[in-house]
Motif scaffolding. Structure first.
Motif, PDB file in Angstrom:
ATOM      1  N   ALA A 130      -7.565  -5.412   5.263  1.00 40.30           N
ATOM      2  CA  ALA A 130      -6.905  -5.056   4.011  1.00 40.30           C
ATOM      3  C   ALA A 130      -6.971  -6.155   2.963  1.00 40.30           C
ATOM      4  CB  ALA A 130      -5.434  -4.713   4.289  1.00 40.30           C
ATOM      5  N   VAL A 131      -7.652  -7.253   3.268  1.00 40.44           N
ATOM      6  CA  VAL A 131      -7.666  -8.400   2.360  1.00 40.44           C
ATOM      7  C   VAL A 131      -9.007  -8.518   1.641  1.00 40.44           C
ATOM      8  CG1 VAL A 131      -7.450 -10.906   2.173  1.00 40.44           C
ATOM      9  CG2 VAL A 131      -5.973  -9.640   3.751  1.00 40.44           C
ATOM     10  N   TRP A 132      -8.952  -8.424   0.314  1.00 48.75           N
ATOM     11  CA  TRP A 132     -10.119  -8.680  -0.517  1.00 48.75           C
ATOM     12  C   TRP A 132     -10.298 -10.194  -0.683  1.00 48.75           C
ATOM     13  CZ3 TRP A 132     -13.212  -4.782  -2.064  1.00 48.75           C
ATOM     14  CH2 TRP A 132     -12.687  -3.486  -2.160  1.00 48.75           C
ATOM     15  N   GLU A 133     -11.560 -10.629  -0.817  1.00 50.25           N
ATOM     16  CA  GLU A 133     -11.846 -12.036  -1.102  1.00 50.25           C
ATOM     17  C   GLU A 133     -12.801 -12.108  -2.283  1.00 50.25           C
ATOM     18  OE1 GLU A 133     -13.220 -13.894   2.494  1.00 50.25           O
ATOM     19  OE2 GLU A 133     -11.412 -13.280   3.615  1.00 50.25           O
ATOM     20  N   LEU A 134     -12.313 -12.701  -3.365  1.00 57.10           N
ATOM     21  CA  LEU A 134     -13.103 -12.880  -4.582  1.00 57.10           C
ATOM     22  C   LEU A 134     -13.620 -14.308  -4.610  1.00 57.10           C
ATOM     23  CD1 LEU A 134     -14.148 -12.217  -7.432  1.00 57.10           C
ATOM     24  CD2 LEU A 134     -11.838 -12.661  -8.293  1.00 57.10           C
ATOM     25  N   PRO A 152      -5.539  -0.203  -4.774  1.00 58.78           N
ATOM     26  CA  PRO A 152      -4.531  -1.277  -4.678  1.00 58.78           C
ATOM     27  C   PRO A 152      -3.677  -1.154  -3.428  1.00 58.78           C
ATOM     28  CG  PRO A 152      -3.763   0.403  -6.186  1.00 58.78           C
ATOM     29  CD  PRO A 152      -5.147   0.820  -5.750  1.00 58.78           C
ATOM     30  N   SER A 153      -4.345  -1.256  -2.277  1.00 56.17           N
ATOM     31  CA  SER A 153      -3.643  -1.080  -1.013  1.00 56.17           C
ATOM     32  C   SER A 153      -3.724  -2.320  -0.138  1.00 56.17           C
ATOM     33  CB  SER A 153      -4.253   0.112  -0.252  1.00 56.17           C
ATOM     34  OG  SER A 153      -5.637  -0.112  -0.019  1.00 56.17           O
ATOM     35  N   PRO A 194      -1.859  -5.293  -9.216  1.00 50.22           N
ATOM     36  CA  PRO A 194      -0.956  -4.538  -8.345  1.00 50.22           C
ATOM     37  C   PRO A 194      -1.064  -4.921  -6.874  1.00 50.22           C
ATOM     38  CG  PRO A 194      -2.861  -3.202  -8.852  1.00 50.22           C
ATOM     39  CD  PRO A 194      -3.012  -4.481  -9.646  1.00 50.22           C
ATOM     40  N   VAL A 195      -1.703  -6.048  -6.585  1.00 50.40           N
ATOM     41  CA  VAL A 195      -1.792  -6.565  -5.221  1.00 50.40           C
ATOM     42  C   VAL A 195      -1.370  -8.028  -5.238  1.00 50.40           C
ATOM     43  CG1 VAL A 195      -3.662  -5.001  -4.564  1.00 50.40           C
ATOM     44  CG2 VAL A 195      -4.221  -7.264  -5.466  1.00 50.40           C
ATOM     45  N   PHE A 211       3.300  -4.649   0.181  1.00 54.14           N
ATOM     46  CA  PHE A 211       3.949  -4.536  -1.126  1.00 54.14           C
ATOM     47  C   PHE A 211       2.996  -4.091  -2.237  1.00 54.14           C
ATOM     48  CE2 PHE A 211       5.878  -8.153   1.255  1.00 54.14           C
ATOM     49  CZ  PHE A 211       7.036  -7.479   1.648  1.00 54.14           C
ATOM     50  N   ALA A 212       1.729  -3.870  -1.906  1.00 54.59           N
ATOM     51  CA  ALA A 212       0.732  -3.501  -2.920  1.00 54.59           C
ATOM     52  C   ALA A 212       1.022  -2.142  -3.519  1.00 54.59           C
ATOM     53  CB  ALA A 212      -0.665  -3.507  -2.300  1.00 54.59           C
ATOM     54  N   GLY A 213       0.649  -2.008  -4.789  1.00 54.63           N
ATOM     55  CA  GLY A 213       0.793  -0.722  -5.453  1.00 54.63           C
ATOM     56  C   GLY A 213       1.316  -0.869  -6.863  1.00 54.63           C
ATOM     57  N   PRO A 214       1.437   0.237  -7.580  1.00 57.01           N
ATOM     58  CA  PRO A 214       1.860   0.198  -8.986  1.00 57.01           C
ATOM     59  C   PRO A 214       3.193  -0.496  -9.209  1.00 57.01           C
ATOM     60  CG  PRO A 214       0.989   2.361  -8.428  1.00 57.01           C
ATOM     61  CD  PRO A 214       1.093   1.599  -7.148  1.00 57.01           C
TER      62      PRO A 214
END
Length: 230
Positions: A9-13, A50-51, A96-97, A202-205
């Motif tokens: 669930a973790v994005w890495e930029l 955004p999850s 939102p994340v 806690f992710a989201g709008p």
């Protein structure tokens, strides 16, 4: 150019080029217009789903060495360029994340400020400094950048950082409230991923609404058009 990856669930930029320790076209990960446009496009991808959570990092010697020199050498282009930089900061501040900066190397000037846009900051101890060299270079801080630094760093520390250009190693940066954690190089990404993973629920709008409310004054200052460097 910056690129995006995802583990669970973790994005890495990553602010540099995929498969390269240093981006051959932008080895210091400076804020060129194309570079910023690429980062915005990657953030679009994160926002479409955004999850999860987001770790912002790089490889090699630099996290980011800040503004693109060519962009600030022409007085007629400075203000529009600074507005673009401010726009990127505002974007990261209101995602939102949850966001975690994993500071792998030097974070100077605008690059140091990008790290401060993250919700949580982890810095490696073996290499790299966090610094605001503008006073040494004879450059003013625009209102938006000043607001960012004042909100995200304790007053005594930000006063010293902005008026002396002091270089902080990771341990000092943690001691003075610039970053939340100082860890060894081998633990940098593991620590950042763990913090990010803990905040995935806690992710989201609603998270974006909370961030925007929390940082309302700062976001207003970042959205105010620059004029003559102010």
């Amino acid at each position: 150019m910056p690129y995006l990856s995802r583990t669970d669930a973790v994005w890495e930029l990553y602010l540099g080029a995929e498969g390269a320790e240093l981006d051959p076209d932008n080895p210091e990960n400076r804020f060129g217009s194309t570079w910023m446009s690429t980062v915005h496009g990657l953030l679009d991808t994160v926002e479409k789903e955004p999850s999860g959570a987001l770790v912002i990092t790089a490889t090699g010697k630099y996290f980011s060495n800040g503004l693109e020199i060519a962009q600030i050498s022409d007085p007629s282009k400075i203000d529009p360029y600074i507005d673009l930089v401010h726009g990127l900061y505002a974007r990261v501040l209101s995602l939102p994340v949850a966001t975690v900066a994993a500071i792998n190397g030097h974070a100077f000037g605008a690059g140091a400020m990008l790290a401060q846009c993250a919700d949580h900051r982890v810095m490696r101890t073996e290499r790299g400094y966090w610094s605001l060299p503008e006073v040494v270079l004879g450059m003013p801080f625009p209102v938006g950048m000043t607001s960012l630094l004042r909100e995200r760093i304790p007053n005594a520390t930000v006063t010293e950082a902005m008026t002396t250009g002091r270089r902080y190693g990771a341990v000092e940066a943690a001691e003075f409230g610039i970053v939340d954690q100082a860890v060894g190089a081998d633990d940098l990404m593991q620590t950042a991923r763990a913090v990010a993973a803990d905040r995935v629920p806690f992710a989201g709008p609603n998270l974006a609404v909370i961030k925007k409310g929390l940082r309302r004054t700062l976001l207003t200052d970042l959205a105010t058009p620059s004029a003559n460097g102010s």
